[in-house]
Design an enzyme around this catalytic site. Structure first.
Site, mmCIF file in Angstrom:
data_model
loop_
_atom_site.group_PDB
_atom_site.id
_atom_site.type_symbol
_atom_site.label_atom_id
_atom_site.label_comp_id
_atom_site.label_asym_id
_atom_site.label_seq_id
_atom_site.Cartn_x
_atom_site.Cartn_y
_atom_site.Cartn_z
ATOM 1 C CG ASN A 16 -1.162 9.546 -5.219
ATOM 2 O OD1 ASN A 16 -1.409 9.078 -6.344
ATOM 3 N ND2 ASN A 16 0.066 9.272 -4.770
ATOM 4 C CG MET A 92 4.219 6.032 4.390
ATOM 5 S SD MET A 92 4.240 4.951 3.093
ATOM 6 C CE MET A 92 5.644 4.408 3.087
ATOM 7 C CB ILE A 94 1.429 -1.994 9.835
ATOM 8 C CG1 ILE A 94 2.549 -2.217 8.520
ATOM 9 C CG2 ILE A 94 0.654 -3.388 9.687
ATOM 10 C CD1 ILE A 94 3.738 -2.847 8.736
ATOM 11 C CG ASN A 109 -1.826 0.493 -0.084
ATOM 12 O OD1 ASN A 109 -1.541 1.565 0.440
ATOM 13 N ND2 ASN A 109 -0.680 -0.285 -0.255
ATOM 14 C CG HIS A 111 3.012 -1.045 -2.697
ATOM 15 N ND1 HIS A 111 3.601 -0.774 -1.406
ATOM 16 C CD2 HIS A 111 3.971 -1.877 -3.181
ATOM 17 C CE1 HIS A 111 4.493 -1.431 -1.404
ATOM 18 N NE2 HIS A 111 5.044 -2.075 -2.339
ATOM 19 C CB SER A 138 0.166 -2.930 -7.513
ATOM 20 O OG SER A 138 1.104 -3.189 -8.098
ATOM 21 C CG ASP A 147 1.983 -3.455 0.829
ATOM 22 O OD1 ASP A 147 1.228 -2.651 0.836
ATOM 23 O OD2 ASP A 147 3.310 -3.164 1.028
HETATM 24 C C1 GAR Z 1 3.128 7.128 -3.479
HETATM 25 O O1 GAR Z 1 4.295 7.061 -4.418
HETATM 26 C C2 GAR Z 1 2.639 5.736 -3.126
HETATM 27 O O2 GAR Z 1 3.078 4.626 -4.097
HETATM 28 C C3 GAR Z 1 3.582 5.275 -2.079
HETATM 29 O O3 GAR Z 1 3.541 6.626 -1.259
HETATM 30 C C4 GAR Z 1 3.600 7.631 -2.293
HETATM 31 C C5 GAR Z 1 2.595 8.744 -1.768
HETATM 32 O O4 GAR Z 1 2.593 9.900 -2.580
HETATM 33 N N1 GAR Z 1 2.995 4.486 -1.135
HETATM 34 C C6 GAR Z 1 3.492 3.529 -0.270
HETATM 35 O O5 GAR Z 1 4.837 3.554 -0.339
HETATM 36 C C7 GAR Z 1 2.793 2.689 0.484
HETATM 37 N N2 GAR Z 1 3.337 1.627 0.843
HETATM 38 P P1 GAR Z 1 1.980 10.971 -2.204
HETATM 39 O O6 GAR Z 1 2.104 11.513 -0.749
HETATM 40 O O7 GAR Z 1 2.659 12.244 -3.002
HETATM 41 O O8 GAR Z 1 0.371 10.780 -2.627
#
Ligand code: GAR
Length: 228
Positions: A16, A92, A94, A109, A111, A138, A147
Protein backbone atom coordinates in the site's frame (compact mmCIF):
# COMPACT_ATOMS: atom_id res chain seq x y z
CA UNK A 1 7.00 18.90 -1.51
CA UNK A 2 3.35 19.85 -1.82
CA UNK A 3 0.18 17.83 -1.34
CA UNK A 4 -1.52 16.04 1.51
CA UNK A 5 1.17 15.49 4.12
CA UNK A 6 0.96 11.84 5.21
CA UNK A 7 2.90 9.78 7.70
CA UNK A 8 2.57 6.03 7.08
CA UNK A 9 2.67 3.37 9.81
CA UNK A 10 3.26 -0.19 8.65
CA UNK A 11 4.44 -3.59 9.86
CA UNK A 12 4.99 -5.66 6.74
CA UNK A 13 5.11 -5.91 2.98
CA UNK A 14 4.30 -2.28 2.20
CA UNK A 15 2.39 -2.78 -1.04
CA UNK A 16 0.00 0.00 0.00
CA UNK A 17 2.91 2.33 0.65
CA UNK A 18 4.32 1.41 -2.78
CA UNK A 19 0.94 2.27 -4.30
CA UNK A 20 0.93 5.65 -2.54
CA UNK A 21 4.44 6.38 -3.83
CA UNK A 22 3.43 5.38 -7.37
CA UNK A 23 0.29 7.56 -7.23
CA UNK A 24 2.41 10.47 -6.00
CA UNK A 25 5.14 9.98 -8.61
CA UNK A 26 2.72 9.65 -11.52
CA UNK A 27 1.03 12.88 -10.48
CA UNK A 28 -2.27 11.06 -9.87
CA UNK A 29 -2.31 12.21 -6.26
CA UNK A 30 -0.81 15.31 -4.64
CA UNK A 31 0.88 13.54 -1.71
CA UNK A 32 3.77 14.42 0.54
CA UNK A 33 4.76 11.18 2.27
CA UNK A 34 6.87 12.75 5.02
CA UNK A 35 7.95 9.60 6.87
CA UNK A 36 7.31 5.89 7.29
CA UNK A 37 7.39 4.29 10.73
CA UNK A 38 7.39 0.58 11.46
CA UNK A 39 7.29 -1.56 14.58
CA UNK A 40 9.19 -4.34 12.77
CA UNK A 41 12.83 -4.04 11.75
CA UNK A 42 12.36 -6.61 8.98
CA UNK A 43 9.31 -4.96 7.40
CA UNK A 44 9.93 -4.81 3.61
CA UNK A 45 7.92 -1.58 3.67
CA UNK A 46 10.88 0.15 5.35
CA UNK A 47 13.06 -0.71 2.32
CA UNK A 48 10.38 0.56 -0.06
CA UNK A 49 10.47 3.88 1.83
CA UNK A 50 14.29 4.06 1.78
CA UNK A 51 14.39 3.34 -1.95
CA UNK A 52 12.00 6.26 -2.47
CA UNK A 53 14.12 8.55 -0.25
CA UNK A 54 11.41 8.73 2.37
CA UNK A 55 12.67 8.72 5.97
CA UNK A 56 12.15 5.17 7.28
CA UNK A 57 12.05 4.88 11.05
CA UNK A 58 11.91 1.83 13.27
CA UNK A 59 10.18 2.20 16.62
CA UNK A 60 11.13 -1.15 18.09
CA UNK A 61 8.87 -2.60 20.81
CA UNK A 62 11.97 -4.29 22.26
CA UNK A 63 13.31 -0.83 23.10
CA UNK A 64 9.96 0.32 24.45
CA UNK A 65 8.37 -2.72 26.12
CA UNK A 66 5.78 -0.62 27.98
CA UNK A 67 2.90 0.42 25.71
CA UNK A 68 2.89 3.92 27.19
CA UNK A 69 6.57 4.43 26.37
CA UNK A 70 6.09 3.03 22.88
CA UNK A 71 3.17 5.33 22.19
CA UNK A 72 5.03 8.30 23.67
CA UNK A 73 7.92 7.75 21.28
CA UNK A 74 5.49 7.44 18.38
CA UNK A 75 3.78 10.67 19.48
CA UNK A 76 7.12 12.43 19.64
CA UNK A 77 7.90 11.42 16.06
CA UNK A 78 4.45 12.37 14.80
CA UNK A 79 4.87 15.74 16.48
CA UNK A 80 8.24 16.12 14.77
CA UNK A 81 6.93 15.28 11.28
CA UNK A 82 3.65 17.22 11.61
CA UNK A 83 1.54 15.14 9.20
CA UNK A 84 -1.95 16.21 8.23
CA UNK A 85 -2.95 12.55 8.08
CA UNK A 86 -1.54 9.38 9.67
CA UNK A 87 -2.17 6.34 7.46
CA UNK A 88 -2.10 2.89 9.05
CA UNK A 89 -1.28 0.66 6.08
CA UNK A 90 -0.88 -2.80 7.55
CA UNK A 91 0.23 -1.59 10.99
CA UNK A 92 -0.34 -4.65 13.18
CA UNK A 93 -0.04 -3.10 16.60
CA UNK A 94 -2.75 -1.72 18.85
CA UNK A 95 -2.28 1.92 19.78
CA UNK A 96 -3.29 3.29 23.18
CA UNK A 97 -6.28 5.58 23.69
CA UNK A 98 -4.18 8.60 24.63
CA UNK A 99 -2.18 8.51 21.39
CA UNK A 100 -5.26 7.83 19.27
CA UNK A 101 -7.31 10.55 20.94
CA UNK A 102 -4.57 13.12 20.44
CA UNK A 103 -4.87 12.57 16.67
CA UNK A 104 -8.65 12.53 16.56
CA UNK A 105 -9.91 12.53 12.98
CA UNK A 106 -6.39 12.56 11.57
CA UNK A 107 -5.58 8.85 11.72
CA UNK A 108 -7.04 6.32 9.26
CA UNK A 109 -6.69 2.54 8.96
CA UNK A 110 -7.06 0.12 6.09
CA UNK A 111 -8.68 -3.15 7.19
CA UNK A 112 -9.35 -6.30 5.13
CA UNK A 113 -13.03 -6.84 5.95
CA UNK A 114 -16.40 -5.24 5.48
CA UNK A 115 -16.42 -3.56 8.88
CA UNK A 116 -18.20 -3.69 11.29
CA UNK A 117 -17.79 -7.39 10.45
CA UNK A 118 -14.55 -9.07 11.50
CA UNK A 119 -12.46 -6.61 13.44
CA UNK A 120 -8.99 -7.90 14.33
CA UNK A 121 -7.26 -10.82 12.64
CA UNK A 122 -8.03 -13.72 10.26
CA UNK A 123 -10.78 -11.82 8.48
CA UNK A 124 -10.88 -13.95 5.29
CA UNK A 125 -11.29 -17.27 7.10
CA UNK A 126 -13.94 -15.79 9.35
CA UNK A 127 -15.94 -14.63 6.31
CA UNK A 128 -15.56 -18.11 4.75
CA UNK A 129 -16.59 -19.91 7.95
CA UNK A 130 -19.64 -17.65 8.28
CA UNK A 131 -20.69 -18.53 4.71
CA UNK A 132 -20.69 -14.88 3.65
CA UNK A 133 -21.40 -14.06 0.01
CA UNK A 134 -19.17 -10.99 0.02
CA UNK A 135 -16.02 -9.66 1.62
CA UNK A 136 -13.85 -6.62 1.10
CA UNK A 137 -11.82 -3.81 2.56
CA UNK A 138 -12.67 -0.79 4.68
CA UNK A 139 -10.98 2.48 5.49
CA UNK A 140 -12.03 4.00 8.79
CA UNK A 141 -11.01 6.61 11.30
CA UNK A 142 -8.89 5.18 14.09
CA UNK A 143 -10.52 5.48 17.51
CA UNK A 144 -9.56 3.73 20.77
CA UNK A 145 -11.86 0.72 20.14
CA UNK A 146 -10.21 -1.76 17.74
CA UNK A 147 -11.29 -1.28 14.09
CA UNK A 148 -14.47 0.45 15.24
CA UNK A 149 -14.10 4.11 14.21
CA UNK A 150 -16.46 5.69 11.67
CA UNK A 151 -16.15 4.19 8.21
CA UNK A 152 -14.92 6.36 5.36
CA UNK A 153 -14.93 4.05 2.35
CA UNK A 154 -15.43 0.43 1.45
CA UNK A 155 -14.77 -1.92 -1.47
CA UNK A 156 -16.93 -5.04 -1.83
CA UNK A 157 -15.99 -8.25 -3.67
CA UNK A 158 -17.88 -11.53 -4.14
CA UNK A 159 -16.69 -14.70 -2.47
CA UNK A 160 -16.33 -17.28 -5.25
CA UNK A 161 -16.74 -21.07 -5.05
CA UNK A 162 -13.43 -22.67 -4.07
CA UNK A 163 -12.08 -19.50 -2.47
CA UNK A 164 -9.43 -19.78 0.22
CA UNK A 165 -8.09 -17.01 2.43
CA UNK A 166 -5.01 -16.78 0.18
CA UNK A 167 -7.05 -16.48 -3.02
CA UNK A 168 -9.31 -13.87 -1.42
CA UNK A 169 -6.36 -11.82 -0.17
CA UNK A 170 -4.70 -11.87 -3.59
CA UNK A 171 -7.93 -10.79 -5.30
CA UNK A 172 -8.50 -8.02 -2.76
CA UNK A 173 -5.00 -6.55 -2.83
CA UNK A 174 -5.29 -4.43 -6.02
CA UNK A 175 -8.75 -3.33 -4.93
CA UNK A 176 -7.39 -2.24 -1.54
CA UNK A 177 -4.80 -0.20 -3.39
CA UNK A 178 -7.51 1.54 -5.41
CA UNK A 179 -9.55 2.14 -2.26
CA UNK A 180 -6.60 3.72 -0.48
CA UNK A 181 -5.68 6.01 -3.38
CA UNK A 182 -9.31 7.05 -3.89
CA UNK A 183 -9.71 7.74 -0.16
CA UNK A 184 -6.54 9.82 -0.03
CA UNK A 185 -7.84 11.71 -3.05
CA UNK A 186 -11.01 12.39 -1.06
CA UNK A 187 -8.90 13.82 1.79
CA UNK A 188 -6.89 15.95 -0.60
CA UNK A 189 -9.94 17.38 -2.38
CA UNK A 190 -12.49 17.69 0.43
CA UNK A 191 -12.68 18.50 4.11
CA UNK A 192 -13.01 15.06 5.65
CA UNK A 193 -13.74 15.11 9.39
CA UNK A 194 -14.77 12.89 12.27
CA UNK A 195 -17.48 14.74 14.17
CA UNK A 196 -19.59 13.05 16.88
CA UNK A 197 -18.23 9.66 15.74
CA UNK A 198 -19.53 10.22 12.23
CA UNK A 199 -17.85 10.85 8.90
CA UNK A 200 -18.38 14.40 7.65
CA UNK A 201 -17.40 15.52 4.16
CA UNK A 202 -17.40 19.25 3.52
CA UNK A 203 -19.47 19.66 6.68
CA UNK A 204 -22.14 17.11 5.78
CA UNK A 205 -22.67 13.89 7.78
CA UNK A 206 -22.51 10.46 6.16
CA UNK A 207 -23.89 7.45 8.00
CA UNK A 208 -22.42 4.95 5.54
CA UNK A 209 -18.99 4.56 3.96
CA UNK A 210 -18.47 5.75 0.40
CA UNK A 211 -18.50 2.78 -1.96
CA UNK A 212 -15.67 2.20 -4.43
CA UNK A 213 -17.05 2.23 -7.97
CA UNK A 214 -15.93 -0.16 -10.72
CA UNK A 215 -13.70 2.55 -12.22
CA UNK A 216 -11.66 2.68 -9.00
CA UNK A 217 -13.11 5.96 -7.78
CA UNK A 218 -15.31 6.70 -4.84
CA UNK A 219 -18.85 7.68 -5.78
CA UNK A 220 -18.41 11.41 -6.45
CA UNK A 221 -19.65 14.33 -4.37
CA UNK A 222 -23.35 15.02 -4.76
CA UNK A 223 -24.05 11.31 -5.18
CA UNK A 224 -22.57 10.44 -1.80
CA UNK A 225 -24.71 8.25 0.37
CA UNK A 226 -25.69 11.14 2.54
CA UNK A 227 -27.75 10.86 5.68
CA UNK A 228 -31.23 12.24 5.02
C1 GAR B 1 -3.48 -5.04 3.92
O1 GAR B 1 -4.13 -6.13 3.33
C2 GAR B 1 -4.35 -4.43 5.00
O2 GAR B 1 -5.72 -4.56 4.72
C3 GAR B 1 -3.98 -5.26 6.20
O3 GAR B 1 -2.61 -5.46 6.07
C4 GAR B 1 -2.27 -5.54 4.70
C5 GAR B 1 -1.04 -4.68 4.47
O4 GAR B 1 -0.53 -4.93 3.19
N1 GAR B 1 -4.29 -4.55 7.40
C6 GAR B 1 -4.71 -5.15 8.51
O5 GAR B 1 -4.89 -6.35 8.59
C7 GAR B 1 -4.97 -4.22 9.67
N2 GAR B 1 -5.73 -4.85 10.68
P1 GAR B 1 0.78 -4.19 2.69
O6 GAR B 1 1.82 -4.32 3.79
O7 GAR B 1 1.17 -4.92 1.45
O8 GAR B 1 0.41 -2.75 2.43
Amino acid sequence: MTGLRCLVLLSGRGSNLATMIAARDSGQLPLDICAVISNRSTAPGLDIARQADIPAILVDPIRYPERQDYDRQLSRLIQEWQPELIVLAGFMRILGAELVNSHHGRMINLHPSLLPKYTGLDTYNRALTAGDSHYGASIHFVTPALDAGALISQAVLAIEPGDTAEIMAARLQPVEHQLLVASLELFSQHTVELIDDMLHIDGKPYAKPLPLAADGRLIPAGEFNQRS
